[in-house]
Design a protein around this motif. Structure first.
Motif, PDB file in Angstrom:
ATOM      1  N   ASP A  77      -2.810  -6.520 -10.470  1.00  0.00           N
ATOM      2  CA  ASP A  77      -1.747  -7.527 -10.433  1.00  0.00           C
ATOM      3  C   ASP A  77      -2.138  -8.748  -9.621  1.00  0.00           C
ATOM      4  O   ASP A  77      -1.470  -9.777  -9.668  1.00  0.00           O
ATOM      5  CB  ASP A  77      -0.481  -6.920  -9.822  1.00  0.00           C
ATOM      6  N   VAL A  78      -3.198  -8.646  -8.843  1.00  0.00           N
ATOM      7  CA  VAL A  78      -3.658  -9.720  -7.964  1.00  0.00           C
ATOM      8  C   VAL A  78      -4.948 -10.300  -8.528  1.00  0.00           C
ATOM      9  O   VAL A  78      -5.815  -9.554  -8.995  1.00  0.00           O
ATOM     10  CB  VAL A  78      -3.881  -9.199  -6.531  1.00  0.00           C
ATOM     11  N   HIS A  79      -5.053 -11.610  -8.513  1.00  0.00           N
ATOM     12  CA  HIS A  79      -6.258 -12.264  -9.022  1.00  0.00           C
ATOM     13  C   HIS A  79      -7.486 -11.767  -8.253  1.00  0.00           C
ATOM     14  O   HIS A  79      -7.548 -11.875  -7.021  1.00  0.00           O
ATOM     15  CB  HIS A  79      -6.110 -13.778  -8.877  1.00  0.00           C
ATOM     16  N   GLY A  80      -8.463 -11.209  -8.977  1.00  0.00           N
ATOM     17  CA  GLY A  80      -9.611 -10.605  -8.327  1.00  0.00           C
ATOM     18  C   GLY A  80     -10.737 -11.572  -8.052  1.00  0.00           C
ATOM     19  O   GLY A  80     -10.891 -12.598  -8.708  1.00  0.00           O
ATOM     20  N   LEU A 116       3.118 -17.562  -5.270  1.00  0.00           N
ATOM     21  CA  LEU A 116       4.100 -16.874  -4.426  1.00  0.00           C
ATOM     22  C   LEU A 116       4.773 -15.799  -5.264  1.00  0.00           C
ATOM     23  O   LEU A 116       5.272 -16.053  -6.363  1.00  0.00           O
ATOM     24  CB  LEU A 116       5.134 -17.867  -3.897  1.00  0.00           C
ATOM     25  N   LYS A 117       4.772 -14.563  -4.726  1.00  0.00           N
ATOM     26  CA  LYS A 117       5.338 -13.435  -5.453  1.00  0.00           C
ATOM     27  C   LYS A 117       6.304 -12.689  -4.551  1.00  0.00           C
ATOM     28  O   LYS A 117       6.247 -12.794  -3.317  1.00  0.00           O
ATOM     29  CB  LYS A 117       4.238 -12.488  -5.936  1.00  0.00           C
ATOM     30  N   ASN A 118       7.172 -11.906  -5.172  1.00  0.00           N
ATOM     31  CA  ASN A 118       8.121 -11.097  -4.406  1.00  0.00           C
ATOM     32  C   ASN A 118       7.379 -10.070  -3.580  1.00  0.00           C
ATOM     33  O   ASN A 118       6.387  -9.487  -4.015  1.00  0.00           O
ATOM     34  CB  ASN A 118       9.095 -10.378  -5.333  1.00  0.00           C
ATOM     35  N   SER A 119       7.889  -9.851  -2.380  1.00  0.00           N
ATOM     36  CA  SER A 119       7.315  -8.839  -1.501  1.00  0.00           C
ATOM     37  C   SER A 119       7.857  -7.475  -1.913  1.00  0.00           C
ATOM     38  O   SER A 119       9.056  -7.259  -1.958  1.00  0.00           O
ATOM     39  CB  SER A 119       7.673  -9.125  -0.040  1.00  0.00           C
ATOM     40  N   ILE A 120       6.958  -6.573  -2.272  1.00  0.00           N
ATOM     41  CA  ILE A 120       7.342  -5.220  -2.687  1.00  0.00           C
ATOM     42  C   ILE A 120       7.129  -4.297  -1.499  1.00  0.00           C
ATOM     43  O   ILE A 120       6.030  -4.210  -0.942  1.00  0.00           O
ATOM     44  CB  ILE A 120       6.498  -4.750  -3.884  1.00  0.00           C
ATOM     45  N   PRO A 227       0.248  -1.332   1.277  1.00  0.00           N
ATOM     46  CA  PRO A 227       1.280  -0.387   0.853  1.00  0.00           C
ATOM     47  C   PRO A 227       0.720   0.601  -0.191  1.00  0.00           C
ATOM     48  O   PRO A 227      -0.214   0.297  -0.932  1.00  0.00           O
ATOM     49  CB  PRO A 227       2.352  -1.283   0.220  1.00  0.00           C
ATOM     50  N   SER A 228       1.318   1.773  -0.217  1.00  0.00           N
ATOM     51  CA  SER A 228       0.941   2.776  -1.216  1.00  0.00           C
ATOM     52  C   SER A 228       2.138   3.667  -1.477  1.00  0.00           C
ATOM     53  O   SER A 228       3.209   3.487  -0.890  1.00  0.00           O
ATOM     54  CB  SER A 228      -0.245   3.612  -0.726  1.00  0.00           C
ATOM     55  N   GLN A 229       1.925   4.661  -2.342  1.00  0.00           N
ATOM     56  CA  GLN A 229       3.007   5.596  -2.618  1.00  0.00           C
ATOM     57  C   GLN A 229       3.256   6.549  -1.455  1.00  0.00           C
ATOM     58  O   GLN A 229       4.202   7.309  -1.466  1.00  0.00           O
ATOM     59  CB  GLN A 229       2.696   6.437  -3.870  1.00  0.00           C
ATOM     60  N   GLY A 230       2.389   6.515  -0.462  1.00  0.00           N
ATOM     61  CA  GLY A 230       2.566   7.371   0.695  1.00  0.00           C
ATOM     62  C   GLY A 230       1.620   8.542   0.743  1.00  0.00           C
ATOM     63  O   GLY A 230       1.496   9.191   1.776  1.00  0.00           O
ATOM     64  N   ASN A 231       0.962   8.856  -0.345  1.00  0.00           N
ATOM     65  CA  ASN A 231       0.077  10.028  -0.351  1.00  0.00           C
ATOM     66  C   ASN A 231      -1.339   9.625   0.072  1.00  0.00           C
ATOM     67  O   ASN A 231      -2.256   9.552  -0.700  1.00  0.00           O
ATOM     68  CB  ASN A 231       0.055  10.679  -1.736  1.00  0.00           C
ATOM     69  N   ARG A 232      -1.474   9.384   1.340  1.00  0.00           N
ATOM     70  CA  ARG A 232      -2.768   9.014   1.924  1.00  0.00           C
ATOM     71  C   ARG A 232      -3.400  10.218   2.598  1.00  0.00           C
ATOM     72  O   ARG A 232      -2.753  11.219   2.870  1.00  0.00           O
ATOM     73  CB  ARG A 232      -2.582   7.895   2.964  1.00  0.00           C
ATOM     74  N   VAL A 233      -4.707  10.103   2.878  1.00  0.00           N
ATOM     75  CA  VAL A 233      -5.400  11.134   3.642  1.00  0.00           C
ATOM     76  C   VAL A 233      -6.001  10.486   4.877  1.00  0.00           C
ATOM     77  O   VAL A 233      -6.278   9.287   4.904  1.00  0.00           O
ATOM     78  CB  VAL A 233      -6.501  11.794   2.782  1.00  0.00           C
ATOM     79  N   GLN A 234      -6.213  11.313   5.907  1.00  0.00           N
ATOM     80  CA  GLN A 234      -6.695  10.779   7.193  1.00  0.00           C
ATOM     81  C   GLN A 234      -8.221  10.822   7.228  1.00  0.00           C
ATOM     82  O   GLN A 234      -8.836  11.684   7.835  1.00  0.00           O
ATOM     83  CB  GLN A 234      -6.107  11.586   8.343  1.00  0.00           C
ATOM     84  N   ILE A 235      -8.828   9.870   6.525  1.00  0.00           N
ATOM     85  CA  ILE A 235     -10.276   9.734   6.509  1.00  0.00           C
ATOM     86  C   ILE A 235     -10.583   8.256   6.684  1.00  0.00           C
ATOM     87  O   ILE A 235      -9.953   7.410   6.084  1.00  0.00           O
ATOM     88  CB  ILE A 235     -10.876  10.228   5.185  1.00  0.00           C
ATOM     89  N   TYR A 281      -0.715  -3.989  -4.011  1.00  0.00           N
ATOM     90  CA  TYR A 281       0.485  -4.677  -4.506  1.00  0.00           C
ATOM     91  C   TYR A 281       0.828  -4.117  -5.877  1.00  0.00           C
ATOM     92  O   TYR A 281      -0.064  -3.842  -6.698  1.00  0.00           O
ATOM     93  CB  TYR A 281       0.220  -6.181  -4.628  1.00  0.00           C
ATOM     94  N   THR A 282       2.099  -3.936  -6.132  1.00  0.00           N
ATOM     95  CA  THR A 282       2.545  -3.524  -7.461  1.00  0.00           C
ATOM     96  C   THR A 282       3.638  -4.469  -7.925  1.00  0.00           C
ATOM     97  O   THR A 282       4.490  -4.905  -7.135  1.00  0.00           O
ATOM     98  CB  THR A 282       3.058  -2.074  -7.466  1.00  0.00           C
ATOM     99  N   ALA A 283       3.573  -4.805  -9.214  1.00  0.00           N
ATOM    100  CA  ALA A 283       4.539  -5.740  -9.764  1.00  0.00           C
ATOM    101  C   ALA A 283       5.892  -5.093 -10.024  1.00  0.00           C
ATOM    102  O   ALA A 283       6.818  -5.764 -10.445  1.00  0.00           O
ATOM    103  CB  ALA A 283       3.999  -6.334 -11.058  1.00  0.00           C
ATOM    104  N   GLY A 284       6.007  -3.785  -9.793  1.00  0.00           N
ATOM    105  CA  GLY A 284       7.297  -3.117  -9.965  1.00  0.00           C
ATOM    106  C   GLY A 284       7.163  -1.873 -10.814  1.00  0.00           C
ATOM    107  O   GLY A 284       6.191  -1.676 -11.547  1.00  0.00           O
ATOM    108  N   ALA A 285       8.192  -1.021 -10.749  1.00  0.00           N
ATOM    109  CA  ALA A 285       8.151   0.262 -11.433  1.00  0.00           C
ATOM    110  C   ALA A 285       8.107   0.105 -12.942  1.00  0.00           C
ATOM    111  O   ALA A 285       7.653   0.987 -13.660  1.00  0.00           O
ATOM    112  CB  ALA A 285       9.363   1.097 -11.026  1.00  0.00           C
ATOM    113  N   TYR A 286       8.628  -1.041 -13.443  1.00  0.00           N
ATOM    114  CA  TYR A 286       8.706  -1.209 -14.892  1.00  0.00           C
ATOM    115  C   TYR A 286       7.558  -2.062 -15.440  1.00  0.00           C
ATOM    116  O   TYR A 286       7.551  -2.424 -16.606  1.00  0.00           O
ATOM    117  CB  TYR A 286      10.051  -1.855 -15.261  1.00  0.00           C
ATOM    118  N   ASP A 287       6.600  -2.365 -14.603  1.00  0.00           N
ATOM    119  CA  ASP A 287       5.493  -3.195 -15.059  1.00  0.00           C
ATOM    120  C   ASP A 287       4.591  -2.441 -16.048  1.00  0.00           C
ATOM    121  O   ASP A 287       4.149  -2.984 -17.044  1.00  0.00           O
ATOM    122  CB  ASP A 287       4.682  -3.680 -13.847  1.00  0.00           C
TER     123      ASP A 287
END
Length: 514
Positions: A77-80, A116-120, A227-235, A281-287
């Motif tokens: 979603d972000v210009h690479g 400028l984009k919405n902050s998710i 940001p992420s979905q929360g499922n991170r690991v401690q590495i 960054y994610t453009a939203g659940a319906y993207d």
């Protein structure tokens, strides 16, 4: 930037294709070479070599060790922005078409948006200060470091060749699995720990100018976990900042053979982790879109193994090479003995026989023409006077000549008692008139025709003490001599008188009987 990347790729491929260093490729596989066959395949090798099986044994082949590096980018979603990657691989053939490749790839990818984009907000909001300073808007950016372990199945598309000996260029496609460990960070705070204020940026200008202004504003520290979905690991260098994801690999490549030990490949590989947070960054659940990596790389591959015991990796070996070589110059094929037609059975094949209808048993020359020993125009198998002197020509239909009496002796008739006849010899227990005896008996017949009043005493030898077997053999030999003179030379049978004497002898003696 993408267009420049593909232009660079095309240039590298053109350079390799134009190279003459890899143009001369020699065969590296002989299905009859036992030194390249493992012990477990030796039974099949022996069966094939002895024509008990039609399938050769699979040879031992080399492993391929590769080092790769190139441009890594994230489609998201972000210009690479272009990043880079590199790693090491190990590949082994399953057959001439399929192989397995295990590899490690480490990479950095970057992204910088220009809108400028919405902050998710998702499990923490590193963008909170920046969003507050810009009316709830942000300009996303990211730096993603990845470690990937991959196992790919590679299918070769160009090594089975019908019109060339061995491939010099190998085109392949791949599909497989990757385990990704990613550290995604964002530059959301300036050096003072405050969010960025983009009010001074002209977002209506050109993209490259907007990106330059934004990057001039930022400190490029990437100090915050994305940001992420929360499922991170401690590495890693920060706690709870790593994403561990499964991914699917697909790709294609071209390998250029430089030598039997070395090749260079250009490859495009896509890695699809089915996750939308590798750019932070994610453009939203319906993207509905997911981030994925594409890796344009150059590979330097080396073949490992003892060349006296292993062939090149099988994707460089054309399995048809041996079959075509065998058709051209057979070493293993069982070739049937040629069967050439000989209609008259005279031993000279029809394609060389100048007289293809001679009677069975008739003697012929090397050209299949019936022999005429005395050249009187009557073939030997019809000639009753096998050797007729030329002064007795012409001969009758039976090949018998009419010899004139010498002028001086026309009226002189010799007495029968003065005539001399030779003996006819036989070998072993034979009763057959040989060609040498035919000539002797032809001379006897000529003498008898000149002396029609003289008869002949035909004497055989019955063997020691008159043994029964000896008497029979002697009688058959006498009959053979008489039959020849009667049937072949035309002498009256009544002119012959038979007698037997004891004693060992292989001859039949002829003498005047008057």
């Amino acid at each position: 930037m993408a267009s420049k990347k593909y232009l660079l790729l095309a240039g590298a491929m053109s350079l390799l294709t134009a190279s003459t260093g890899f143009a001369q490729v020699q065969p590296s596989y002989d299905a009859l070479d036992s030194s390249k066959v493992s012990a477990s395949k030796m039974a099949q090798f022996s069966s094939f070599k002895n024509n008990q099986s039609i399938y050769p044994a699979k040879p031992r082949d080399m492993w391929e060790l590769g080092f790769h590096g190139g441009l890594m980018m994230l489609k998201s979603d972000v210009h690479g922005r272009p990043g880079f990657g590199g790693g090491i691989s190990l590949r082994k053939a399953l057959g001439h078409t399929f192989s397995l490749r295990a590899e490690y790839t480490g990479s950095y990818t970057y992204g910088q948006d220009y809108k400028l984009k919405n902050s998710i907000v998702a499990n923490g909001n590193p963008w909170a200060s920046t969003a507050a300073a810009n009316g709830g808007k942000i300009v996303p950016n990211f730096k993603t470091a990845t470690h990937a372990l991959s196992l790919d199945v590679i299918a070769n598309l160009t090594n089975i060749m019908f019109y060339k000996q061995q491939p010099k260029v190998n085109w392949y496609v791949l599909a497989g699995y990757s385990l990704l460990l990613a550290d995604v960070d964002v530059d959301a705070l300036n050096g003072n720990g405050a969010g960025y204020d983009y009010s001074g940026i002209n977002f209506s200008g050109k993209m490259k100018d907007i990106i330059k202004d934004i990057r001039d504003l930022q400190d490029n520290d990437y100090e915050q976990n994305a940001p992420s979905q929360g499922n991170r690991v401690q590495i890693g260098r920060r706690d709870d900042n790593q994403l561990l994801r499964h991914a699917l690999n697909v790709g294609t490549g071209l390998a250029f053979k430089i030598s039997p030990r070395f090749n260079i490949a250009v490859e495009e590989k896509l890695t699809l982790p089915f996750d939308d947070y590798f750019d932070g960054y994610t453009a939203g659940a319906y993207d509905g879109s997911k981030d994925f990596f594409y890796y344009t790389n150059v590979r330097f591959n080396f073949n490992l193994g003892n060349k006296t015991k292993r062939v090149e990796p099988l994707w460089w070996v054309n399995p048809l090479d041996f079959a075509y070589s065998e058709l051209n110059s057979p070493r293993r094929m069982k070739l049937p003995a040629p069967v050439l037609p000989d209609a008259d059975g005279d031993g000279v094949t029809d394609q060389f026989d100048r007289e293809p209808n001679t009677p069975a048993g008739a003697p012929v020359d090397v050209n299949g023409v019936a022999r005429d020993t005395d050249g009187d125009g009557v073939p030997d198998y019809k000639d009753k006077q096998l050797i007729t002197p030329t002064y007795c020509f012409p001969v009758d239909a039976d090949g018998v000549g009419k010899c004139p009496d010498p002028e001086c002796c026309k009226d002189i008739k010799p007495a029968c008692s003065s005539l001399m006849f030779p003996s006819v010899s036989f070998k072993g227990s034979s009763t057959k008139i040989s060609s040498e005896n035919e000539a002797i008996l032809s001379s006897v017949a000529s003498t008898l025709r000149s002396n029609p009043s003289c008869n002949v005493l035909v004497t055989g030898h019955a063997g020691a003490k008159g043994k029964k077997g000896g008497v029979d053999l002697s009688a058959r030999r006498q009959d053979a001599v008489i039959d020849y003179l009667v049937e072949k030379q035309g002498i009256d049978r009544g002119r012959f008188i038979k007698q037997n004497t004891p004693g060992e002898s292989g001859t039949v003696d002829l003498a005047p009987a008057n």
